[in-house]
Enzyme design. Structure first.
Site, PDB file in Angstrom:
ATOM      1  CE  LYS A   1      -3.861  -1.745   2.082  1.00 20.64           C
ATOM      2  NZ  LYS A   1      -5.323  -1.491   2.932  1.00 20.64           N
TER       3      LYS A   1
ATOM      4  CB  ALA B   1      -3.404   4.579  15.564  1.00 27.93           C
TER       5      ALA B   1
ATOM      6  CB  ALA C   1      -7.466  -0.251   8.530  1.00 35.95           C
TER       7      ALA C   1
HETATM    8  P1  NDP Z   1      -2.647  -3.231  10.986  1.00 41.99           P
HETATM    9  O1  NDP Z   1      -1.555  -3.964  11.724  1.00 41.99           O
HETATM   10  O2  NDP Z   1      -1.784  -1.346  10.874  1.00 41.99           O
HETATM   11  O3  NDP Z   1      -2.940  -1.878  12.846  1.00 41.99           O
HETATM   12  C1  NDP Z   1      -3.031  -2.973  13.895  1.00 41.99           C
HETATM   13  C2  NDP Z   1      -4.032  -2.178  14.623  1.00 41.99           C
HETATM   14  O4  NDP Z   1      -4.650  -2.956  16.564  1.00 41.99           O
HETATM   15  C3  NDP Z   1      -3.382  -1.301  15.766  1.00 41.99           C
HETATM   16  O5  NDP Z   1      -3.753   0.178  15.567  1.00 41.99           O
HETATM   17  C4  NDP Z   1      -2.827  -1.844  16.852  1.00 41.99           C
HETATM   18  O6  NDP Z   1      -2.138  -1.444  17.995  1.00 41.99           O
HETATM   19  C5  NDP Z   1      -4.493  -2.955  16.866  1.00 41.99           C
HETATM   20  N1  NDP Z   1      -4.195  -3.703  17.735  1.00 41.99           N
HETATM   21  C6  NDP Z   1      -4.018  -4.939  17.759  1.00 41.99           C
HETATM   22  N2  NDP Z   1      -3.897  -5.820  18.193  1.00 41.99           N
HETATM   23  C7  NDP Z   1      -4.245  -5.813  19.011  1.00 41.99           C
HETATM   24  C8  NDP Z   1      -4.228  -5.843  20.543  1.00 41.99           C
HETATM   25  N3  NDP Z   1      -4.675  -7.059  21.169  1.00 41.99           N
HETATM   26  N4  NDP Z   1      -4.847  -4.715  21.738  1.00 41.99           N
HETATM   27  C9  NDP Z   1      -4.918  -3.258  21.146  1.00 41.99           C
HETATM   28  N5  NDP Z   1      -4.751  -2.867  20.466  1.00 41.99           N
HETATM   29  C10 NDP Z   1      -4.225  -4.249  19.370  1.00 41.99           C
HETATM   30  O7  NDP Z   1      -3.670  -3.283  10.932  1.00 41.99           O
HETATM   31  P2  NDP Z   1      -4.836  -2.747   9.772  1.00 41.99           P
HETATM   32  O8  NDP Z   1      -4.708  -1.275   9.901  1.00 41.99           O
HETATM   33  O9  NDP Z   1      -4.224  -2.646   8.092  1.00 41.99           O
HETATM   34  O10 NDP Z   1      -5.630  -3.475   9.993  1.00 41.99           O
HETATM   35  C11 NDP Z   1      -6.701  -3.663  10.799  1.00 41.99           C
HETATM   36  C12 NDP Z   1      -7.453  -4.354  10.647  1.00 41.99           C
HETATM   37  O11 NDP Z   1      -8.769  -3.563   9.809  1.00 41.99           O
HETATM   38  C13 NDP Z   1      -7.596  -5.975  10.437  1.00 41.99           C
HETATM   39  O12 NDP Z   1      -8.030  -6.816  10.977  1.00 41.99           O
HETATM   40  C14 NDP Z   1      -8.272  -6.093   9.059  1.00 41.99           C
HETATM   41  O13 NDP Z   1      -8.872  -6.547   8.998  1.00 41.99           O
HETATM   42  C15 NDP Z   1      -9.182  -3.995   8.831  1.00 41.99           C
HETATM   43  N6  NDP Z   1      -9.496  -4.054   7.921  1.00 41.99           N
HETATM   44  C16 NDP Z   1     -10.883  -4.079   6.700  1.00 41.99           C
HETATM   45  C17 NDP Z   1     -11.531  -3.242   6.070  1.00 41.99           C
HETATM   46  C18 NDP Z   1     -12.847  -3.597   5.543  1.00 41.99           C
HETATM   47  O14 NDP Z   1     -13.031  -3.692   3.922  1.00 41.99           O
HETATM   48  N7  NDP Z   1     -13.719  -4.223   6.477  1.00 41.99           N
HETATM   49  C19 NDP Z   1     -10.346  -3.147   5.171  1.00 41.99           C
HETATM   50  C20 NDP Z   1      -9.105  -2.703   5.819  1.00 41.99           C
HETATM   51  C21 NDP Z   1      -8.702  -3.456   6.908  1.00 41.99           C
HETATM   52  P3  NDP Z   1      -0.794  -1.107  18.178  1.00 41.99           P
HETATM   53  O15 NDP Z   1      -0.559  -0.280  17.251  1.00 41.99           O
HETATM   54  O16 NDP Z   1      -0.864  -0.631  19.571  1.00 41.99           O
HETATM   55  O17 NDP Z   1       0.151  -2.270  17.579  1.00 41.99           O
END
Ligand code: NDP
Length: 282
Positions: free
Chosen positions: A71, A131, A134
């Protein structure tokens, strides 16, 4: 009319690609629109991305989606960026406009379009969990759609503060960061609550956000970015407390609707696309 056997091509570059069902929903939409377009799901390794984009240009592809891990990396291979893709700093949809490949980001646009079926985010007070990529796309589009106040609740401070800085400097929304270290209570003035973390994604369907569910008010709208399963633990809890909900399937489908509009100029049928995904029984 003379028949043509040259099908306009679109598709996706990602790694992994095999578990991405987007091809099913997009080709269902093409069939329903009565157009002879194709969507090719391609597994592209990072070191081959430049060649893949060159290949798409050479073959006259009308556009393509980019997913993890391309991306951000794809930007240097494109000829320009749409407004929100520029702010978000990531592209998930590339569109052939004239001879130029232009990068757009429909992650957040798809979310906002799905949300707008329930309520407009304009002038609303929003709490968003996450953050990452997505959350960044969703928060920027909410701000561009006129959201008044956005609270970013994230475990990691660096990413949380970076998103808040971006919103405060590049959009008109008033954003603040909350360090998610203990159980979070939703402030009573909140209008919209959004899970944009990966918590709840299959197979970890029983994982829940560390929030005090008692603070969810029936006046609030609760949305989840997770599309598999569509009805997450958070959405179930919200429904049982009388909140209106928006699921991640709506976000995914509306991204497809927007992508098809960019590529073909046509309005795809979201219901046909939802049914095609539901028929897969993922
Ligand atoms: P990233 O890996 O970039 O971000 C993950 C986020 O989740 C971070 O903010 C992370 O926090 C947080 N996180 C993960 N595990 C935990 C936990 N156990 N406790 C607290 N916070 C947590 O992923 P993306 O942003 O790319 O994607 C996130 C989700 O969005 C995916 O699961 C995906 O399926 C969904 N998505 C859905 C779409 C749709 O069309 N429906 C499109 C794009 C994404 P930290 O920064 O602290 O690590």
């Amino acid at each position: 009319m003379q028949r043509t056997f040259l099908q306009p091509l679109t598709g996706s570059f990602a790694q992994p690609a095999a578990e991405n069902p987007t091809v099913i929903m997009i080709e269902a939409a093409y069939r329903q629109l009565g157009i002879d377009w194709r969507y090719i799901n391609c597994e592209v390794q990072p070191e081959n991305l430049a060649d893949a984009v060159r290949g798409a240009r050479a073959m006259g592809w009308r556009g393509f989606n980019c997913s993890i891990p391309h991306k951000v990396a794809v930007i240097e291979h494109l000829d320009g960026l749409g407004e929100s893709a520029k702010i978000i700093g990531a592209v998930n949809t590339v569109v052939l406009r004239g001879d130029a490949l232009i990068g757009e980001n429909t992650d957040g646009k798809g979310f906002v379009k799905a949300l707008e079926a329930i309520a407009s985010p304009a002038n609303q007070s929003i709490v968003i969990f996450g953050a990452g990529g997505a959350a960044r796309a969703v928060a920027v589009e909410l701000a561009m759609a006129g959201a008044a106040k956005i609270t970013v609740v994230n475990r990691g401070r660096e990413r949380g503060e970076a998103l808040v800085d971006l919103l405060n400097h590049r959009t008109k929304a008033d954003a603040s960061y909350y360090a998610w270290e203990t159980t979070y209570s939703i402030p009573p003035e909140t209008d919209i609550v959004i899970n944009a973390t990966s918590i709840g994604l299959y197979p970890d369907v029983d994982k829940t956000l560390d929030i005090d569910l008692e603070t969810l008010d029936s006046r609030m709208i609760v949305a989840d970015g997770i599309h598999n399963p569509p009805l997450t633990q958070l959405l179930r809890a919200a429904q049982s407390r009388g909140c209106r909900i928006a699921d991640g399937l709506g976000m995914l489908i509306n991204q497809g609707v927007i992508g098809i509009k960019y590529w073909t100029g046509l309005d795809a049928d979201a219901d046909v696309m939802r049914q095609a995904l539901l028929d897969l029984k993922l």
